[in-house]
Design an enzyme around this catalytic site. Structure first.
Site, PDB file in Angstrom:
ATOM      1  N   ASN A   7       0.865  -1.181   0.000  1.00 23.08           N
ATOM      2  CA  ASN A   7       0.000   0.000   0.000  1.00 23.08           C
ATOM      3  C   ASN A   7       0.905   1.235   0.000  1.00 23.08           C
ATOM      4  O   ASN A   7       1.336   1.706   1.036  1.00 23.08           O
ATOM      5  CB  ASN A   7      -0.898  -0.043   1.241  1.00 23.08           C
ATOM      6  CG  ASN A   7      -1.851   1.138   1.318  1.00 23.08           C
ATOM      7  OD1 ASN A   7      -1.756   2.086   0.532  1.00 23.08           O
ATOM      8  ND2 ASN A   7      -2.763   1.091   2.269  1.00 23.08           N
ATOM      9  N   LYS A  14       2.750   1.038   3.514  1.00 25.61           N
ATOM     10  CA  LYS A  14       2.413  -0.008   4.473  1.00 25.61           C
ATOM     11  C   LYS A  14       2.552  -1.345   3.759  1.00 25.61           C
ATOM     12  O   LYS A  14       2.241  -1.440   2.566  1.00 25.61           O
ATOM     13  CB  LYS A  14       0.961   0.150   4.934  1.00 25.61           C
ATOM     14  CG  LYS A  14       0.727   1.335   5.834  1.00 25.61           C
ATOM     15  CD  LYS A  14      -0.703   1.289   6.350  1.00 25.61           C
ATOM     16  CE  LYS A  14      -1.151   2.633   6.839  1.00 25.61           C
ATOM     17  NZ  LYS A  14      -2.585   2.774   6.923  1.00 25.61           N
ATOM     18  N   ARG A  91      -2.302  -1.863  -3.821  1.00 20.57           N
ATOM     19  CA  ARG A  91      -3.329  -0.833  -3.806  1.00 20.57           C
ATOM     20  C   ARG A  91      -2.988   0.159  -4.917  1.00 20.57           C
ATOM     21  O   ARG A  91      -1.874   0.684  -4.972  1.00 20.57           O
ATOM     22  CB  ARG A  91      -3.309  -0.112  -2.464  1.00 20.57           C
ATOM     23  CG  ARG A  91      -4.213   1.090  -2.447  1.00 20.57           C
ATOM     24  CD  ARG A  91      -3.903   1.979  -1.275  1.00 20.57           C
ATOM     25  NE  ARG A  91      -4.794   3.114  -1.229  1.00 20.57           N
ATOM     26  CZ  ARG A  91      -4.456   4.302  -0.743  1.00 20.57           C
ATOM     27  NH1 ARG A  91      -3.252   4.514  -0.258  1.00 20.57           N
ATOM     28  NH2 ARG A  91      -5.314   5.282  -0.729  1.00 20.57           N
ATOM     29  N   HIS A 180      -9.874   5.918  -1.661  1.00 22.27           N
ATOM     30  CA  HIS A 180      -9.852   5.201  -0.367  1.00 22.27           C
ATOM     31  C   HIS A 180     -10.998   4.189  -0.288  1.00 22.27           C
ATOM     32  O   HIS A 180     -11.448   3.839   0.806  1.00 22.27           O
ATOM     33  CB  HIS A 180      -9.995   6.163   0.830  1.00 22.27           C
ATOM     34  CG  HIS A 180      -8.891   7.157   0.964  1.00 22.27           C
ATOM     35  ND1 HIS A 180      -9.133   8.482   1.280  1.00 22.27           N
ATOM     36  CD2 HIS A 180      -7.554   7.030   0.861  1.00 22.27           C
ATOM     37  CE1 HIS A 180      -7.986   9.127   1.347  1.00 22.27           C
ATOM     38  NE2 HIS A 180      -7.003   8.274   1.100  1.00 22.27           N
ATOM     39  N   ARG A 241      -2.746  18.685   0.516  1.00 25.44           N
ATOM     40  CA  ARG A 241      -3.686  19.023  -0.559  1.00 25.44           C
ATOM     41  C   ARG A 241      -4.760  19.986  -0.058  1.00 25.44           C
ATOM     42  O   ARG A 241      -5.234  19.850   1.068  1.00 25.44           O
ATOM     43  CB  ARG A 241      -4.359  17.756  -1.092  1.00 25.44           C
ATOM     44  CG  ARG A 241      -3.507  17.041  -2.094  1.00 25.44           C
ATOM     45  CD  ARG A 241      -4.171  15.754  -2.544  1.00 25.44           C
ATOM     46  NE  ARG A 241      -3.422  14.633  -2.046  1.00 25.44           N
ATOM     47  CZ  ARG A 241      -3.927  13.412  -1.885  1.00 25.44           C
ATOM     48  NH1 ARG A 241      -5.173  13.165  -2.184  1.00 25.44           N
ATOM     49  NH2 ARG A 241      -3.161  12.451  -1.432  1.00 25.44           N
ATOM     50  N   GLU A 385      -6.933  -2.119   5.060  1.00 31.08           N
ATOM     51  CA  GLU A 385      -6.966  -2.199   3.601  1.00 31.08           C
ATOM     52  C   GLU A 385      -6.176  -3.404   3.121  1.00 31.08           C
ATOM     53  O   GLU A 385      -6.498  -4.006   2.104  1.00 31.08           O
ATOM     54  CB  GLU A 385      -6.381  -0.918   2.998  1.00 31.08           C
ATOM     55  CG  GLU A 385      -7.260   0.300   3.211  1.00 31.08           C
ATOM     56  CD  GLU A 385      -6.539   1.599   2.901  1.00 31.08           C
ATOM     57  OE1 GLU A 385      -6.766   2.147   1.827  1.00 31.08           O
ATOM     58  OE2 GLU A 385      -5.748   2.051   3.741  1.00 31.08           O
TER      59      GLU A 385
HETATM   60  P1  AMP Z   1      -1.947   7.697   6.695  1.00 31.16           P
HETATM   61  O1  AMP Z   1      -1.948   8.488   5.433  1.00 31.16           O
HETATM   62  O2  AMP Z   1      -3.254   7.041   7.023  1.00 31.16           O
HETATM   63  O3  AMP Z   1      -0.784   6.757   6.803  1.00 31.16           O
HETATM   64  O4  AMP Z   1      -1.755   8.780   7.866  1.00 31.16           O
HETATM   65  C1  AMP Z   1      -0.529   9.445   8.044  1.00 31.16           C
HETATM   66  C2  AMP Z   1      -0.755  10.632   8.941  1.00 31.16           C
HETATM   67  O5  AMP Z   1      -1.337  10.235  10.194  1.00 31.16           O
HETATM   68  C3  AMP Z   1       0.516  11.338   9.341  1.00 31.16           C
HETATM   69  O6  AMP Z   1       0.914  12.271   8.382  1.00 31.16           O
HETATM   70  C4  AMP Z   1       0.102  12.026  10.632  1.00 31.16           C
HETATM   71  O7  AMP Z   1      -0.464  13.283  10.310  1.00 31.16           O
HETATM   72  C5  AMP Z   1      -1.003  11.164  11.203  1.00 31.16           C
HETATM   73  N1  AMP Z   1      -0.593  10.445  12.414  1.00 31.16           N
HETATM   74  C6  AMP Z   1       0.076   9.279  12.500  1.00 31.16           C
HETATM   75  N2  AMP Z   1       0.291   8.934  13.786  1.00 31.16           N
HETATM   76  C7  AMP Z   1      -0.258   9.913  14.545  1.00 31.16           C
HETATM   77  C8  AMP Z   1      -0.367  10.166  15.958  1.00 31.16           C
HETATM   78  N3  AMP Z   1       0.119   9.307  16.847  1.00 31.16           N
HETATM   79  N4  AMP Z   1      -1.004  11.295  16.346  1.00 31.16           N
HETATM   80  C9  AMP Z   1      -1.514  12.163  15.441  1.00 31.16           C
HETATM   81  N5  AMP Z   1      -1.439  11.988  14.115  1.00 31.16           N
HETATM   82  C10 AMP Z   1      -0.821  10.887  13.665  1.00 31.16           C
END
Ligand code: AMP
Length: 397
Positions: A7, A14, A91, A180, A241, A385
């Site tokens: 992903n 991930k 993904r 998503h 964005r 996912e």
């Molecule tokens: P994703 O795109 O779902 O992988 O989310 C990534 C984003 O999640 C990062 O850029 C952070 O802004 C947020 N994030 C990850 N861990 C934390 C945390 N412990 N507290 C607050 N925001 C977080």
């Protein structure tokens, strides 16, 4: 079959190695801050210790090389060689109208995905780099692309059409696609399972809040609206964005800043969102939360504007479904940032939302964070996912 699920996001990657028979995860991990200073890889074999290594990852190719090295590592790896991996599920963000379903990847599919690059400039190129890197290292392993756009194909015409000349839809298929989808589908279904209620009877709003962010309205098991559009640029304010803006701003800025359309689009994709709003403090909510607690006005502005924007979409989708039973938070910000959930839910008193702050402090598990007397149920559902992609991959092969 062991399925490696990749992903590849804009700044994160991930991965999970999933045993499709038991649906158990043999190893998983995360590459974070790809292309940003301080990038790190987290790797956790099943039942083993989590390792975290800060190591430079200038691009996704290097990230995947490190993932494969971790999986085959003689001490902590979970496979002896890459031959043990039966398939790779990728993904892929944008499938246009060409891919309404998942597909086995061949050269023609690669070309068709590439043709969608301009529709998802932050993601499709990263997805393709991921596929190419895997193909180079595992040339005989079949690969499947699972598209983010598929779940949203059930939207009615009034939700996916823009107020533009209809000929542009006929000529170029300009419409809302949404993204998503794998996450919105997984999370909404999982919410109904956790609550022990029928998916077909619920009206669910899913807030997928990560570096990219979108909201969807899932009515009786079908997506009826979602915030992202032709591209992932529409909708919520995101990490970098802009989300929704007055389209006339593009022309206005092009004149004022003497910039080309491409340059303006780069600003909207890469320099806007909470990064832009916080006057370049950060696109990462960990930094913004820290700034908020310190009283940093840039962090406060970014946090408040982001949360207000999410709350407005929840209201819109409650209207679209003529009510809402469940609101789910998921993805990096939705799962981890309790403060963000609190601020958003403060706008939802008219839906009878009441938050249990103790439950809201929990992490990493399916949790109802609303009180028993809350009229609308609010949940945190960690997205999966990867499992959804592994299921699709096996189904196709
Ligand atoms: P994703 O795109 O779902 O992988 O989310 C990534 C984003 O999640 C990062 O850029 C952070 O802004 C947020 N994030 C990850 N861990 C934390 C945390 N412990 N507290 C607050 N925001 C977080």
């Amino acid at each position: 079959m062991k399925v490696l699920v990749i992903n590849c996001g804009s700044s994160s990657l991930k991965f999970q190695l999933i045993d499709s028979e038991s649906e158990s995860c043999l190893a998983k991990g995360l590459c974070e801050r790809i292309g940003i200073e301080g990038s790190m890889i987290t790797y956790a074999p099943e039942g083993g210790e989590k390792e975290k290594n800060v190591t430079p990852m200038p691009d996704h190719t290097e990230a995947i090389r490190l993932v494969l090295e971790a999986l085959t590592n003689s001490k902590t790896g979970v496979v002896k060689s890459l031959d043990e991996i039966g398939a790779v599920g990728h993904r892929v963000v944008h499938g246009g109208e060409k891919f309404a379903q998942s597909v086995v990847i061949d050269d023609e599919v690669m070309k068709a995905i590439e043709e969608c690059n301009d529709l998802a400039p932050l993601h499709n190129p990263a997805n393709l780099i991921g596929i190419n890197a895997c193909k180079a290292l595992m040339p005989k392993t079949p690969m499947v692309a699972v598209f983010d756009t598929a779940f949203h194909q059930t939207m009615p015409e009034e939700a996916y059409m823009y107020g533009l000349p209809y000929e542009y839809y006929k000529k170029y298929k300009i419409r809302r696609y949404g993204f998503h989808g794998t996450s919105h589908s997984y999370v909404s279904k999982r919410a109904s399972e956790v609550l022990g209620m029928s998916y077909e009877n619920l009206k669910i709003v899913v807030c997928h809040l990560g570096n990219g962010a979108s909201v969807s309205a899932v009515k009786h098991g079908r997506c009826v609206d979602t915030s992202m559009g032709l591209t992932p640029l529409q909708g919520l304010i995101m990490g970098t964005r802009s989300g929704d803006i007055d389209p006339a701003i593009i022309e206005f800025l092009a004149h004022k800043e003497n910039k080309s359309i491409d340059e303006i689009m780069a600003v909207l994709n890469k320099k806007s969102g909470v990064l832009g709003l916080s006057d370049n403090l950060s696109s990462d909510f960990r930094d913004l939360e820290e700034g908020y607690h310190k009283g940093d006005e840039n962090a406060i502005r970014a946090m408040k504007t982001f949360c207000y924007n999410v709350a407005k979409y929840i209201g819109a989708y409650a209207a679209a479904m003529n009510g809402v039973d469940v609101i789910c938070f998921t993805a990096g910000v939705g799962e981890n940032a309790a403060l963000v959930r609190t601020f958003i839910c403060e706008y939802l008193g008219y839906l009878g939302v009441k938050i249990d702050q103790e439950a809201n402090g929990k992490r990493g598990e399916d949790t109802v964070i609303s009180t028993i007397d809350s009229k609308t149920t609010v949940m945190v559902i960690p997205t999966n996912e990867e499992l959804a992609i592994a299921r699709e991959t096996v189904k196709l092969l």
